[in-house]
Design a protein around this motif. Structure first.
Motif, PDB file in Angstrom:
ATOM      1  N   ASP A 266      -2.030 -11.125   1.808  1.00 32.47           N
ATOM      2  CA  ASP A 266      -2.192 -10.158   0.725  1.00 32.47           C
ATOM      3  C   ASP A 266      -2.307  -8.752   1.310  1.00 32.47           C
ATOM      4  OD1 ASP A 266      -2.368 -12.211  -1.274  1.00 32.47           O
ATOM      5  OD2 ASP A 266      -4.427 -12.579  -0.622  1.00 32.47           O
ATOM      6  N   GLU A 267      -2.154  -7.748   0.448  1.00 29.62           N
ATOM      7  CA  GLU A 267      -2.267  -6.349   0.858  1.00 29.62           C
ATOM      8  C   GLU A 267      -3.732  -5.909   0.809  1.00 29.62           C
ATOM      9  OE1 GLU A 267       0.077  -4.161   1.856  1.00 29.62           O
ATOM     10  OE2 GLU A 267       1.668  -5.681   1.796  1.00 29.62           O
ATOM     11  N   PHE A 268      -4.185  -5.216   1.871  1.00 26.32           N
ATOM     12  CA  PHE A 268      -5.547  -4.678   1.928  1.00 26.32           C
ATOM     13  C   PHE A 268      -5.498  -3.248   2.460  1.00 26.32           C
ATOM     14  CE2 PHE A 268      -6.571  -9.145   1.816  1.00 26.32           C
ATOM     15  CZ  PHE A 268      -7.808  -9.222   1.191  1.00 26.32           C
ATOM     16  N   ASP A 269      -6.312  -2.392   1.871  1.00 27.49           N
ATOM     17  CA  ASP A 269      -6.480  -1.033   2.382  1.00 27.49           C
ATOM     18  C   ASP A 269      -7.807  -0.977   3.135  1.00 27.49           C
ATOM     19  OD1 ASP A 269      -6.242   1.637   2.940  1.00 27.49           O
ATOM     20  OD2 ASP A 269      -6.904   2.313   0.949  1.00 27.49           O
ATOM     21  N   SER A 270      -7.885  -1.742   4.197  1.00 26.23           N
ATOM     22  CA  SER A 270      -9.106  -1.853   4.992  1.00 26.23           C
ATOM     23  C   SER A 270      -8.728  -2.339   6.380  1.00 26.23           C
ATOM     24  CB  SER A 270     -10.091  -2.838   4.355  1.00 26.23           C
ATOM     25  OG  SER A 270     -11.131  -3.160   5.258  1.00 26.23           O
ATOM     26  N   ASN A 271      -9.402  -1.814   7.400  1.00 29.64           N
ATOM     27  CA  ASN A 271      -9.109  -2.262   8.772  1.00 29.64           C
ATOM     28  C   ASN A 271      -9.903  -3.500   9.160  1.00 29.64           C
ATOM     29  OD1 ASN A 271     -11.654  -1.213   9.060  1.00 29.64           O
ATOM     30  ND2 ASN A 271     -11.097   0.378  10.522  1.00 29.64           N
ATOM     31  N   MET A 272     -10.546  -4.138   8.203  1.00 30.25           N
ATOM     32  CA  MET A 272     -11.289  -5.371   8.471  1.00 30.25           C
ATOM     33  C   MET A 272     -10.341  -6.571   8.484  1.00 30.25           C
ATOM     34  SD  MET A 272     -14.552  -4.771   9.004  1.00 30.25           S
ATOM     35  CE  MET A 272     -13.913  -3.516  10.091  1.00 30.25           C
ATOM     36  N   VAL A 273      -9.401  -6.521   9.437  1.00 29.19           N
ATOM     37  CA  VAL A 273      -8.390  -7.567   9.549  1.00 29.19           C
ATOM     38  C   VAL A 273      -8.988  -8.790  10.244  1.00 29.19           C
ATOM     39  CG1 VAL A 273      -6.527  -5.871   9.655  1.00 29.19           C
ATOM     40  CG2 VAL A 273      -7.558  -6.701  11.775  1.00 29.19           C
TER      41      VAL A 273
END
Length: 556
Positions: free
Chosen positions: A423-430
């Motif tokens: 999914d798409e996330f706008d967060s660097n918590m990969v």
């Protein structure tokens, strides 16, 4: 003898293991009671593993060893029960300054974004950390520390490890499921087993001088290249607790270590730097050589190497103790699952996979720092000096200045335990990233909430602040599993909604948790017991979560 500190002496205590007719078995034995070995013991206690620590000494470290402790190490130490004492005693700093000859080139601020519990760094003498760890170990029921106990023989059997222990009262034999080797850079066990640690020894020497003085210098990291008081070399200044200041002088490869340590040679250097009128007392001196090296593998059957026994870096960048503490943070939860039969023994291979990657990252940064600080050719020296001159006016050049890239936690981008994003996330918590922090509830912190040595799930309630019946049932199943139960945390649930069974409500009063995790309604994050992210999705799916949990425990 230090003037600002007196080392405790810990007595040898007779153990009933010495009187047993057959070798007594311990699930985990740890060799070495330095910061890394004791971190492993405390982590074992937190995981519920019975562990024994053996050390051939009877006190904590003497003199100037590790100084800087980074934010991530402090967060791990919080979980182990030592973090607050470290912060209370240590010197908090965020600002560093770089000087070239007579001029300040630039300064940098390491303070992370606002609203984190722990600072970027603290400075504290290593012996304080070790004393705090000993105190903490003495409060545990499942971990024991035995002083004056030297391991003289190690033999790996089919299903256990057998060791011989030498004490003031003679020798005795023990066995264990796993032997954690944390006996330092010159590891006796590594040599005993015929294993090597290879890498690069840099042809330069540095003098450490610890001085006690009252001064109005701010608690900052100051690094000089070619200063007027030490022409042609570099110098580093750090403040520690008890008005102790650590000063490092670059000496060059031809320097005689024994001569350079003599007070009559050290004091003139200090006066040239600090001023003739400055009053100080010389507390400790030593001369060291940079080494950047590691073992090829950190796992050898039932022997697992941790800290300096596994990898060694130069001191610039604060990567030694910090990375060693992260080794144990990575390892002990895996050992727990294997001992409990909830994960295959092959899960321990991921310790080797992830921490060798981290060690290589540290070695690369440490080598680059050393090459910049100690250029080995006229061309390298010219480039280094030109970069420093440009950095005073041009920000782009500052990124090239390397006075010791400071320790950051590794992100296990390619770990076999990760479940890749779909999914798409706008967060660097990969997946593979250690979790960020944020304030939660009235006066708590997210990392403290998930510092429970368990898998954690973070669910952001649906748009209207509720949880659908299907999601409620799924979360309840995850929280009450007979296999590996997941501690479920729910954000954004309205006050009139009852909390599903076995779950915890989190108040995100500042909205920072939601912002930092891009917590759109219905989002779910899965965290490993070491607070690294295992997987994340925009919607709950029982099969996907089960598959991710199997992957994160080496069962896929």
């Amino acid at each position: 003898m230090l003037q600002s500190h007196q080392n405790p002496v810990y007595e040898f205590v007779h153990s009933s293991d010495q009187d047993a007719p057959t070798p007594v078995h311990h699930p985990v034995i740890i060799v070495g009671a330095g910061p890394v070995g004791m971190a492993a013991g405390l982590d074992a206690a937190k995981q519920g593993i019975a562990a024994l620590i053996l050390d051939d000494n009877n006190t904590v470290s003497i003199g100037s060893r590790a100084v800087c402790y980074a934010k991530r190490a402090l967060e791990v130490l919080d979980r182990l029960g030592c973090g607050q004492r470290m912060v209370d005693k240590g010197i908090t700093w965020n600002l560093g300054k770089v000087f070239f000859r007579d001029d300040q080139v630039y300064s940098f601020n390491l303070l992370p974004e606002a609203d984190h519990e722990r600072p970027a760094f603290i400075n504290l003498q290593q012996y304080y950390l070790e004393e705090y760890m000993v105190d903490q170990i003495n409060q545990q029921e499942t971990v024991e520390l035995r002083w004056k106990s030297r391991v003289t023989q190690v033999e790996e059997k089919a299903n256990h490890v057998q060791i011989q222990v030498e004490t003031p009262e003679g020798e005795y034999t023990l066995t264990c499921d796993y032997l954690l080797v944390g006996d330092g850079a010159n590891s006796g066990i590594r040599k005993m087993m015929g294993l090597e640690s290879s890498g690069q020894v840099f042809q330069d020497r540095f003098l450490i001088a610890d001085v006690v003085m009252e001064t109005d210098f701010p608690p900052e990291r100051w690094f000089w290249f070619d200063p007027p008081f030490h022409k042609g070399g570099s110098t580093l200044l750090h403040r520690q607790a008890d008005n102790v200041w650590r000063i490092d002088f670059q000496l060059g490869w031809d320097a005689d270590p024994e001569e350079e340590k003599k007070p009559e040679n050290v004091i003139p250097r200090l006066k040239a730097m600090l001023g003739e009128e400055t009053e100080f007392e010389l507390e400790w001196t030593s001369v060291y050589t940079f080494q950047c090296r590691r073992m090829e593998k950190f796992r050898h059957g039932r022997l697992l190497f941790i800290g300096d026994a596994a990898h060694q870096v130069s001191p610039f960048g604060a990567r030694g103790a910090n990375s060693g503490i992260q080794d144990t943070d990575n390892l002990l939860w895996k050992v727990k699952l294997v001992l409990d039969g909830k994960a295959p023994d092959t899960l321990l291979d991921s310790y080797d996979e992830e921490r060798v990657y981290a060690a290589d990252e540290n070695l690369l940064n440490s080598t680059r720092s050393t090459d910049f600080i100690t250029p080995k050719s006229p061309v390298s020296n010219t480039f280094r000096n030109a970069t420093l001159l440009l950095a005073e006016e041009y920000p782009f050049a500052r990124t090239l200045v390397n006075s010791g890239r400071l320790s950051l936690p590794s992100v296990y981008h390619s770990s076999s335990l990760n479940t890749a994003d779909e999914d798409e996330f706008d967060s660097n918590m990969v997946p593979g990233t250690p979790s960020t922090d944020a304030p939660v509830n009235e006066s708590d912190w997210f990392l403290r909430v998930i510092g429970n040595n368990r898998f954690n799930g973070l669910f952001f309630a649906e748009q209207d602040g509720t949880i659908s019946e299907a999601n409620r049932n799924l979360l309840t199943t995850l929280a009450n599993s007979d296999d590996i139960a997941i501690n479920i945390l729910i954000v954004g649930l309205t006050a009139d909604q009852t909390l599903p069974n076995g779950m915890v409500r989190l108040a995100d009063n500042k909205g920072l948790l939601t912002e930092r995790f891009d917590g759109k309604p219905g989002t779910f994050y899965l965290f490993r017991p070491d607070q690294h992210i295992a997987a994340r999705w925009r919607a709950l799916d029982q099969q996907k979560i089960a598959a991710a949990l199997n992957r994160a425990t080496g069962r896929s």
